[in-house]
Scaffold this motif. Structure first.
Motif, PDB file in Angstrom:
ATOM      1  N   ARG A  74      46.383  56.533  42.481  1.00 40.33           N
ATOM      2  CA  ARG A  74      46.068  56.103  43.845  1.00 40.33           C
ATOM      3  C   ARG A  74      44.865  56.870  44.396  1.00 40.33           C
ATOM      4  NH1 ARG A  74      49.791  57.214  49.050  1.00 40.33           N
ATOM      5  NH2 ARG A  74      48.768  55.847  50.516  1.00 40.33           N
ATOM      6  N   THR A  75      44.866  58.170  44.208  1.00 40.84           N
ATOM      7  CA  THR A  75      43.752  59.001  44.662  1.00 40.84           C
ATOM      8  C   THR A  75      42.476  58.597  43.944  1.00 40.84           C
ATOM      9  OG1 THR A  75      45.264  60.815  45.099  1.00 40.84           O
ATOM     10  CG2 THR A  75      42.946  61.381  44.876  1.00 40.84           C
ATOM     11  N   TRP A  76      42.548  58.328  42.653  1.00 36.93           N
ATOM     12  CA  TRP A  76      41.386  57.911  41.861  1.00 36.93           C
ATOM     13  C   TRP A  76      40.830  56.606  42.414  1.00 36.93           C
ATOM     14  CZ3 TRP A  76      39.859  53.823  38.792  1.00 36.93           C
ATOM     15  CH2 TRP A  76      38.821  54.062  37.901  1.00 36.93           C
ATOM     16  N   LEU A  77      41.691  55.654  42.720  1.00 34.21           N
ATOM     17  CA  LEU A  77      41.243  54.359  43.246  1.00 34.21           C
ATOM     18  C   LEU A  77      40.545  54.514  44.601  1.00 34.21           C
ATOM     19  CD1 LEU A  77      44.306  52.160  42.246  1.00 34.21           C
ATOM     20  CD2 LEU A  77      41.971  51.957  41.335  1.00 34.21           C
ATOM     21  N   TYR A  78      41.118  55.336  45.488  1.00 31.58           N
ATOM     22  CA  TYR A  78      40.476  55.562  46.786  1.00 31.58           C
ATOM     23  C   TYR A  78      39.115  56.234  46.616  1.00 31.58           C
ATOM     24  CZ  TYR A  78      44.477  54.222  49.680  1.00 31.58           C
ATOM     25  OH  TYR A  78      45.474  53.526  50.307  1.00 31.58           O
ATOM     26  N   ARG A  79      39.015  57.165  45.680  1.00 36.75           N
ATOM     27  CA  ARG A  79      37.741  57.843  45.446  1.00 36.75           C
ATOM     28  C   ARG A  79      36.690  56.847  44.962  1.00 36.75           C
ATOM     29  NH1 ARG A  79      38.577  61.386  41.277  1.00 36.75           N
ATOM     30  NH2 ARG A  79      39.679  62.775  42.679  1.00 36.75           N
ATOM     31  N   VAL A  80      37.073  55.986  44.025  1.00 35.32           N
ATOM     32  CA  VAL A  80      36.138  54.976  43.517  1.00 35.32           C
ATOM     33  C   VAL A  80      35.721  54.033  44.644  1.00 35.32           C
ATOM     34  CG1 VAL A  80      35.919  52.973  41.987  1.00 35.32           C
ATOM     35  CG2 VAL A  80      36.930  55.099  41.130  1.00 35.32           C
ATOM     36  N   ALA A  81      36.674  53.575  45.447  1.00 31.15           N
ATOM     37  CA  ALA A  81      36.361  52.666  46.560  1.00 31.15           C
ATOM     38  C   ALA A  81      35.408  53.331  47.541  1.00 31.15           C
ATOM     39  CB  ALA A  81      37.650  52.244  47.259  1.00 31.15           C
ATOM     40  N   ARG A  82      35.679  54.564  47.877  1.00 32.16           N
ATOM     41  CA  ARG A  82      34.824  55.304  48.801  1.00 32.16           C
ATOM     42  C   ARG A  82      33.422  55.477  48.233  1.00 32.16           C
ATOM     43  NH1 ARG A  82      32.913  60.476  48.785  1.00 32.16           N
ATOM     44  NH2 ARG A  82      32.388  61.311  50.830  1.00 32.16           N
ATOM     45  N   ASN A  83      33.334  55.834  46.967  1.00 35.62           N
ATOM     46  CA  ASN A  83      32.021  56.031  46.356  1.00 35.62           C
ATOM     47  C   ASN A  83      31.234  54.732  46.281  1.00 35.62           C
ATOM     48  OD1 ASN A  83      32.440  58.771  46.084  1.00 35.62           O
ATOM     49  ND2 ASN A  83      33.131  58.637  43.973  1.00 35.62           N
ATOM     50  N   LEU A  84      31.907  53.623  46.016  1.00 41.12           N
ATOM     51  CA  LEU A  84      31.215  52.332  46.011  1.00 41.12           C
ATOM     52  C   LEU A  84      30.673  52.011  47.396  1.00 41.12           C
ATOM     53  CD1 LEU A  84      33.591  50.251  43.717  1.00 41.12           C
ATOM     54  CD2 LEU A  84      31.214  50.866  43.226  1.00 41.12           C
ATOM     55  N   TYR A  85      31.452  52.297  48.431  1.00 41.67           N
ATOM     56  CA  TYR A  85      30.991  52.065  49.797  1.00 41.67           C
ATOM     57  C   TYR A  85      29.789  52.954  50.114  1.00 41.67           C
ATOM     58  CZ  TYR A  85      30.826  51.961  54.870  1.00 41.67           C
ATOM     59  OH  TYR A  85      30.388  51.862  56.159  1.00 41.67           O
ATOM     60  N   LEU A  86      29.870  54.227  49.754  1.00 43.27           N
ATOM     61  CA  LEU A  86      28.744  55.133  50.016  1.00 43.27           C
ATOM     62  C   LEU A  86      27.501  54.701  49.238  1.00 43.27           C
ATOM     63  CD1 LEU A  86      30.527  58.602  50.112  1.00 43.27           C
ATOM     64  CD2 LEU A  86      29.735  57.205  52.039  1.00 43.27           C
ATOM     65  N   ASP A  87      27.681  54.249  48.005  1.00 40.69           N
ATOM     66  CA  ASP A  87      26.550  53.725  47.240  1.00 40.69           C
ATOM     67  C   ASP A  87      25.932  52.532  47.954  1.00 40.69           C
ATOM     68  OD1 ASP A  87      26.932  55.622  45.277  1.00 40.69           O
ATOM     69  OD2 ASP A  87      27.902  54.239  43.862  1.00 40.69           O
ATOM     70  N   HIS A  88      26.771  51.681  48.483  1.00 40.37           N
ATOM     71  CA  HIS A  88      26.296  50.515  49.223  1.00 40.37           C
ATOM     72  C   HIS A  88      25.473  50.967  50.439  1.00 40.37           C
ATOM     73  CE1 HIS A  88      26.290  46.459  50.819  1.00 40.37           C
ATOM     74  NE2 HIS A  88      26.630  46.987  51.985  1.00 40.37           N
ATOM     75  N   LEU A  89      25.965  51.964  51.151  1.00 40.86           N
ATOM     76  CA  LEU A  89      25.224  52.482  52.308  1.00 40.86           C
ATOM     77  C   LEU A  89      23.884  53.078  51.886  1.00 40.86           C
ATOM     78  CD1 LEU A  89      27.933  54.300  54.468  1.00 40.86           C
ATOM     79  CD2 LEU A  89      26.793  52.139  54.953  1.00 40.86           C
ATOM     80  N   ARG A  90      23.895  53.838  50.818  1.00 34.93           N
ATOM     81  CA  ARG A  90      22.673  54.489  50.344  1.00 34.93           C
ATOM     82  C   ARG A  90      21.609  53.485  49.937  1.00 34.93           C
ATOM     83  NH1 ARG A  90      26.163  57.626  46.990  1.00 34.93           N
ATOM     84  NH2 ARG A  90      26.958  59.289  48.293  1.00 34.93           N
TER      85      ARG A  90
END
Length: 185
Positions: A74-90
């Protein structure tokens, strides 16, 4: 199938690693709604949240063999989701979007009117609608780092330790972001 709220039993993870489609569908079905809701609250864009959620589970399928700890899925999935969002912002692809206190289009009601309310007097209902709208505006006004910590803590009920793992920061940084988020709210 689950041994805890956070992960899977080792046998289930082994089944996923071997490509067992039923096991993969079960994992996606179990975790996808929470990941989608987290992303939706983070970005306030249904289409983007859906795309990022799908990308999260594509990464899961591609990288499942590298996951060693079934309890940390679960923690791994949230981390991946968050990183994808941050990549999108960047990448600067985040377009201006309507606040959550506005409907998806001109004909749909704002979120504050769609939230279920207990039976209240008309005066109480009006007050609650105003408070909900203000809360949504305040959440949207938070910096992304503070908003994500607030949502993971209060919406997803994760510990500061889990949030630190997801955001790849120290637990003290997470607590600091939470404190500043609460002060701003």
């Amino acid at each position: 199938m689950a041994s805890s709220n956070d992960g899977l039993q080792a046998a289930s993870l082994r089944a996923v690693k071997t490509g067992d489609m039923a096991a993969i569908r079960e994992v996606v079905g179990r975790f996808q709604p929470a990941v989608y809701n987290f992303l939706l609250k983070l970005c306030a864009d249904r289409a983007l949240a859906e795309d990022l959620s799908q990308d999260t589970f594509l990464r899961f399928v591609r990288n499942v063999r590298t996951i060693e700890n079934p309890a940390g899925l679960r923690t791994w999935l949230y981390r991946v989701a968050r990183n994808l969002y941050l990549d999108h912002l960047r990448k600067g692809r985040l377009r201006k979007h309507a606040s959550l206190d506005h409907g998806a289009d001109a004909t749909s009601p704002p979120l504050s009117e769609r939230l279920p309310a207990r039976q209240a007097t008309p005066e109480q209902a009006l007050l609650l609608a105003g408070l909900r709208a203000q809360l949504v505006r305040s959440l949207n006004a938070l910096p992304v780092a503070q908003r994500e910590v607030f949502l993971l803590r209060h919406q997803e009920k994760l510990s500061f330790e889990q949030i630190a793992s997801i955001t790849e920061t120290s637990e003290n940084t997470v607590k600091s972001r939470m404190r500043y988020a609460l002060l701003r709210l």
